[in-house]
Design a protein around this motif. Structure first.
Motif, PDB file in Angstrom:
ATOM      1  N   SER A  84       5.222  -1.751  -8.613  1.00 18.44           N
ATOM      2  CA  SER A  84       3.803  -1.447  -8.472  1.00 18.44           C
ATOM      3  C   SER A  84       3.370  -1.595  -7.022  1.00 18.44           C
ATOM      4  N   PRO A  85       2.155  -1.154  -6.679  1.00 22.43           N
ATOM      5  CA  PRO A  85       1.647  -1.428  -5.328  1.00 22.43           C
ATOM      6  C   PRO A  85       1.669  -2.912  -4.981  1.00 22.43           C
ATOM      7  N   ALA A  86       1.321  -3.763  -5.925  1.00 24.56           N
ATOM      8  CA  ALA A  86       1.337  -5.206  -5.651  1.00 24.56           C
ATOM      9  C   ALA A  86       2.747  -5.682  -5.311  1.00 24.56           C
ATOM     10  N   ASP A  87       3.748  -5.171  -6.041  1.00 21.15           N
ATOM     11  CA  ASP A  87       5.138  -5.527  -5.740  1.00 21.15           C
ATOM     12  C   ASP A  87       5.517  -5.104  -4.322  1.00 21.15           C
ATOM     13  N   ALA A  88       5.093  -3.905  -3.935  1.00 23.82           N
ATOM     14  CA  ALA A  88       5.444  -3.383  -2.604  1.00 23.82           C
ATOM     15  C   ALA A  88       4.881  -4.264  -1.502  1.00 23.82           C
ATOM     16  N   TYR A  89       3.640  -4.701  -1.643  1.00 24.48           N
ATOM     17  CA  TYR A  89       3.042  -5.563  -0.625  1.00 24.48           C
ATOM     18  C   TYR A  89       3.736  -6.925  -0.580  1.00 24.48           C
ATOM     19  N   ARG A  90       4.107  -7.448  -1.732  1.00 18.96           N
ATOM     20  CA  ARG A  90       4.830  -8.715  -1.754  1.00 18.96           C
ATOM     21  C   ARG A  90       6.140  -8.602  -0.988  1.00 18.96           C
ATOM     22  N   ILE A 191      -6.402  -0.177  -4.772  1.00 14.68           N
ATOM     23  CA  ILE A 191      -7.297  -0.905  -3.873  1.00 14.68           C
ATOM     24  C   ILE A 191      -7.131  -2.404  -4.054  1.00 14.68           C
ATOM     25  N   LYS A 192      -7.108  -2.851  -5.300  1.00 12.41           N
ATOM     26  CA  LYS A 192      -6.999  -4.290  -5.562  1.00 12.41           C
ATOM     27  C   LYS A 192      -5.701  -4.865  -5.001  1.00 12.41           C
ATOM     28  N   ALA A 193      -4.608  -4.126  -5.118  1.00 16.19           N
ATOM     29  CA  ALA A 193      -3.329  -4.613  -4.590  1.00 16.19           C
ATOM     30  C   ALA A 193      -3.416  -4.835  -3.087  1.00 16.19           C
ATOM     31  N   ALA A 194      -4.061  -3.901  -2.379  1.00 14.20           N
ATOM     32  CA  ALA A 194      -4.198  -4.049  -0.929  1.00 14.20           C
ATOM     33  C   ALA A 194      -5.138  -5.191  -0.575  1.00 14.20           C
ATOM     34  N   GLU A 195      -6.231  -5.317  -1.284  1.00 19.10           N
ATOM     35  CA  GLU A 195      -7.182  -6.399  -1.013  1.00 19.10           C
ATOM     36  C   GLU A 195      -6.550  -7.764  -1.261  1.00 19.10           C
ATOM     37  N   ASP A 196      -5.786  -7.881  -2.345  1.00 20.03           N
ATOM     38  CA  ASP A 196      -5.156  -9.166  -2.656  1.00 20.03           C
ATOM     39  C   ASP A 196      -4.083  -9.538  -1.637  1.00 20.03           C
ATOM     40  N   ALA A 197      -3.371  -8.525  -1.100  1.00 20.24           N
ATOM     41  CA  ALA A 197      -2.257  -8.803  -0.187  1.00 20.24           C
ATOM     42  C   ALA A 197      -2.706  -8.978   1.250  1.00 20.24           C
ATOM     43  N   ASN A 198      -3.873  -8.463   1.597  1.00 18.97           N
ATOM     44  CA  ASN A 198      -4.305  -8.506   2.998  1.00 18.97           C
ATOM     45  C   ASN A 198      -4.565  -9.938   3.450  1.00 18.97           C
ATOM     46  N   ASP A 199      -3.911 -10.333   4.517  1.00 19.13           N
ATOM     47  CA  ASP A 199      -4.012 -11.698   5.032  1.00 19.13           C
ATOM     48  C   ASP A 199      -4.208 -11.618   6.543  1.00 19.13           C
ATOM     49  N   PRO A 200      -5.461 -11.453   7.000  1.00 18.43           N
ATOM     50  CA  PRO A 200      -5.713 -11.220   8.432  1.00 18.43           C
ATOM     51  C   PRO A 200      -5.041 -12.263   9.307  1.00 18.43           C
ATOM     52  N   GLY A 201      -4.359 -11.761  10.336  1.00 18.72           N
ATOM     53  CA  GLY A 201      -3.631 -12.623  11.257  1.00 18.72           C
ATOM     54  C   GLY A 201      -2.185 -12.821  10.887  1.00 18.72           C
ATOM     55  N   THR A 202      -1.841 -12.537   9.638  1.00 16.98           N
ATOM     56  CA  THR A 202      -0.471 -12.742   9.170  1.00 16.98           C
ATOM     57  C   THR A 202       0.163 -11.458   8.654  1.00 16.98           C
TER      58      THR A 202
END
Length: 648
Positions: A84-90, A191-202
């Motif tokens: 899933s998108p969430a898996d990809a960001y992880r 959208i939710k997958a990107a919002e959950d994974a976004n970690d500004p600065g990291t």
């Protein structure tokens, strides 16, 4: 010319050179201000000791991928993707996960940013099909695809799905398009997958999608990237190509981008890719949709909305082609030149001029005076276009273009795509590439802004550090400074910029440097590629070797060509040694043939020493004997965004 070469400096000078301020235009002879040690700093009003205090500019490149597909893309899912998108960001942020084929996989180092760019057309269709949605299985075509996938013929299903959709014959009951509940759900999940994974600065997780114009099998795809968060992105559903829901004309996409910004106050851009599979349509002089020459509106729209081009990825390299650049010994690199995207139309030589980066940049110089705008004034990035949910493109860690091509002993033997007599083998798929972006910090805003100003470069999978400045008064000593970025910014412009008019009688000079990937191969050479327009309206190109390894003993021959760097590759062992090449190269080069009346562009190509290609790693791991046609070595490379010169 003997180039300035640094040896074994641990990268300190290059990282200092990396600190290039994002300038839009050169300030000829400008004051260094607080950018140089010993100048007055605005916060203190007196000289400060630290040369790094109060810097407001990039100090490192961020590496990422702007083009990754997951199971939410109908072709990726049909070909076996289950992530899933969430898996990809992880995965991109450094986590070890299990691939769609059940294999553990992890990156050598986390990426800095990622765009999950699932196809906007039919987004969310595949998860419903895979789940056996009763309405989908009630349709004979849906049932056929479902049965193919369940019987292990996912790639066959994927090609049939793509061709059916491209032909406009997709069963209406199976569509998941804007305005439907299934589409809205898929977009919200993305959208939710990107919002959950976004970690500004990291780690930066961008919201995005791929608009997949593919009329007649001719690739005109664009990836759409949002600077914005979900509060804005969810206000407008993505643009699609299928009529009457959308359009396959790039002009229609530009109108959508403009309408999105007008409605939301947000900021978006588009990145085209794989012109090599467009059969002459990616960088047109005559539009395929109208049959007429491109006009001022086309030039303005393309220049406004498409600041970058994806120059390299799994489906072939797009810098140049040996037919277009016959004097460039490195032009034939990972070439895909047999036909269009689905191989339904064979390639002809006449198409090539309108497919590759270098010829497009040259034609842009030609079109600009006629149209008032250069439509092909773009910066360069690389990305993967992996349809696995895994941006894993290191040669020793290549998880394929599609999930059916994840590591297995047969993937060097099978056709990847075939139509009639035209065929592309899976071994021809490249392990590429990444986008490198010079941004002030690892955030959506900073990386997006750097993309818009084209302060970017493409790599074919390596994470080498490359810096490029153009100006009018760089001197060799600038390449010896421990803080060369001060000279680079205060007396020049970075990659992606424009040279201001120079002093009369002076030629532009370029401060260029490269540092090897710390866990990769040494560098062979740095080249500057120049293109220009002469007084008769003809375009030209030349490639200059400006810095290279072993410069004391390795000199150009009578033909002006630099001897090959050699090779330490042991194909059977799938390894190499860094006993040749250099870890760091830096020099100042002045154009010896500059004519102030001729528009020109300059970009940098950096080549590593040869290393084992992913096919060699497969052969070692699985104990394979490869055919003589299979390439087993590669010279990884990087391409910077150009610097342009316009007379007057």
């Amino acid at each position: 010319m003997i180039p300035t070469v640094r040896r074994a400096l641990a990268g300190s000078a290059i990282l200092a050179l990396a600190a290039a301020f994002p300038a839009a235009a050169q300030q000829d002879g400008g004051d260094a201000g607080s950018l140089t040690s010993g100048k007055l700093a605005p916060l203190y009003g007196k000289p400060v000791y630290s040369p790094y205090a109060d810097r407001q500019f990039p100090t490192r490149p961020f590496f990422g991928d702007t083009h990754l597909h997951t199971a939410y893309s109908m072709d990726a899912g049909a070909a076996g993707a289950r992530l899933s998108p969430a898996d990809a960001y992880r995965f991109a942020s450094g986590e070890q996960i299990t691939s769609s084929t059940g294999q553990p996989v992890k990156l050598s180092r986390p990426l800095d940013f990622l765009v999950v760019a699932d196809h906007s057309d039919n987004m969310g269709f595949f998860p419903k099909l895979l789940a056996g949605d009763p309405a989908m299985l009630a349709d004979p075509t849906g049932r056929k695809w479902y049965n193919l996938i369940k019987s292990g013929k996912g790639m066959e299903a994927a090609l049939d799905i793509i061709n059916t959709f491209s032909a406009g014959q997709f069963p209406p009951k199976l569509l998941s398009m804007p305005g439907t509940r299934s589409y809205a759900s898929a977009w919200q999940t993305t959208i939710k997958a990107a919002e959950d994974a976004n970690d500004p600065g990291t780690f930066t997780a961008f919201i995005g999608y791929e608009w997949t114009s593919n009329t007649g099998g001719n690739n005109l795809h664009r990836n759409v990237i949002y600077r914005d968060g979900g509060d804005l992105a969810r206000q407008v559903e993505p643009m699609v190509t299928l009529k009457p829901y959308g359009s396959d004309d790039p002009r229609a996409l530009w109108k959508w981008l403009e309408a999105y910004e007008a409605k939301t106050g947000g900021d978006v851009l588009a990145i085209a890719h794989n012109g090599n599979l467009s059969n002459g349509r990616m960088f047109p002089w005559v539009e395929s949709f109208t049959g007429k020459p491109i006009d001022a509106a086309y030039a303005e729209g393309r220049a406004r909305w498409e600041p970058l081009y994806e120059a390299t990825q799994t489906k072939g390299d797009g810098e140049t082609h040996p037919f277009l650049s016959p004097n460039d010994e490195f032009a034939d690199f990972e070439s895909w030149d047999k036909g269009n995207l689905n191989l339904t139309e064979a390639k002809t030589d006449a198409m090539l001029e309108f497919e590759y980066v270098r010829s497009a940049l040259k034609n842009g110089l030609k079109f600009a005076p006629e149209l008032g705008t250069n439509p092909y004034k773009f910066g360069l990035i690389g990305s993967t276009d992996a349809h696995t949910g895994l941006p894993a493109v290191a040669e020793e860690n290549f998880f394929g273009k599609v999930s059916s091509m994840e590591p297995n002993p047969d993937r060097t033997k099978r056709p990847f795509m075939q139509h009639g007599d035209l065929k592309i083998m899976e071994w021809e798929v490249g392990a590429a590439g990444y986008a490198a972006v010079w941004a002030t910090e690892n955030t959506r805003a900073a990386i997006f802004d750097a993309m818009e100003r084209r302060e970017t470069y493409a790599t074919t999978g390596s994470r080498m550090v490359v810096r490029f400045f153009g100006g009018w008064d760089f001197v060799p000593a600038d390449a010896e400074s421990r803080l060369p970025a001060d000279a680079g910014y205060t007396r020049g412009v970075p990659m992606g910029g424009d040279l201001a008019p120079g002093p009369e009688g002076r030629a532009p000079s370029f401060l260029v440097a490269a540092l090897r990937d710390p866990i990769g191969a040494n560098l062979d050479r740095i080249q500057i590629v120049k293109g220009w327009l002469d007084s008769t309206g003809e375009t030209h190109e030349t490639v200059h070797d400006v810095a290279w390894s072993d410069a004391d003993s390795r000199q150009p021959g009578a033909d002006g060509k630099l001897p090959p760097v050699g090779s330490t590759v042991d194909v059977a062992a799938a390894t190499w040694t860094n006993t040749i090449g250099e870890p760091e190269l830096i020099t100042v080069w002045t154009d010896p043939d500059f004519d102030p009346a001729q528009p020109a562009f300059y970009y940098v190509r950096v080549l590593e020493i040869p290393t084992p290609r992913w096919t060699a790693h497969d052969a070692k791991f699985y104990g394979l004997t490869l055919g003589p046609e299979v390439r087993t070595t590669i010279q990884e490379r990087a391409y910077t965004s150009p610097i342009w010169y316009t007379p007057g």
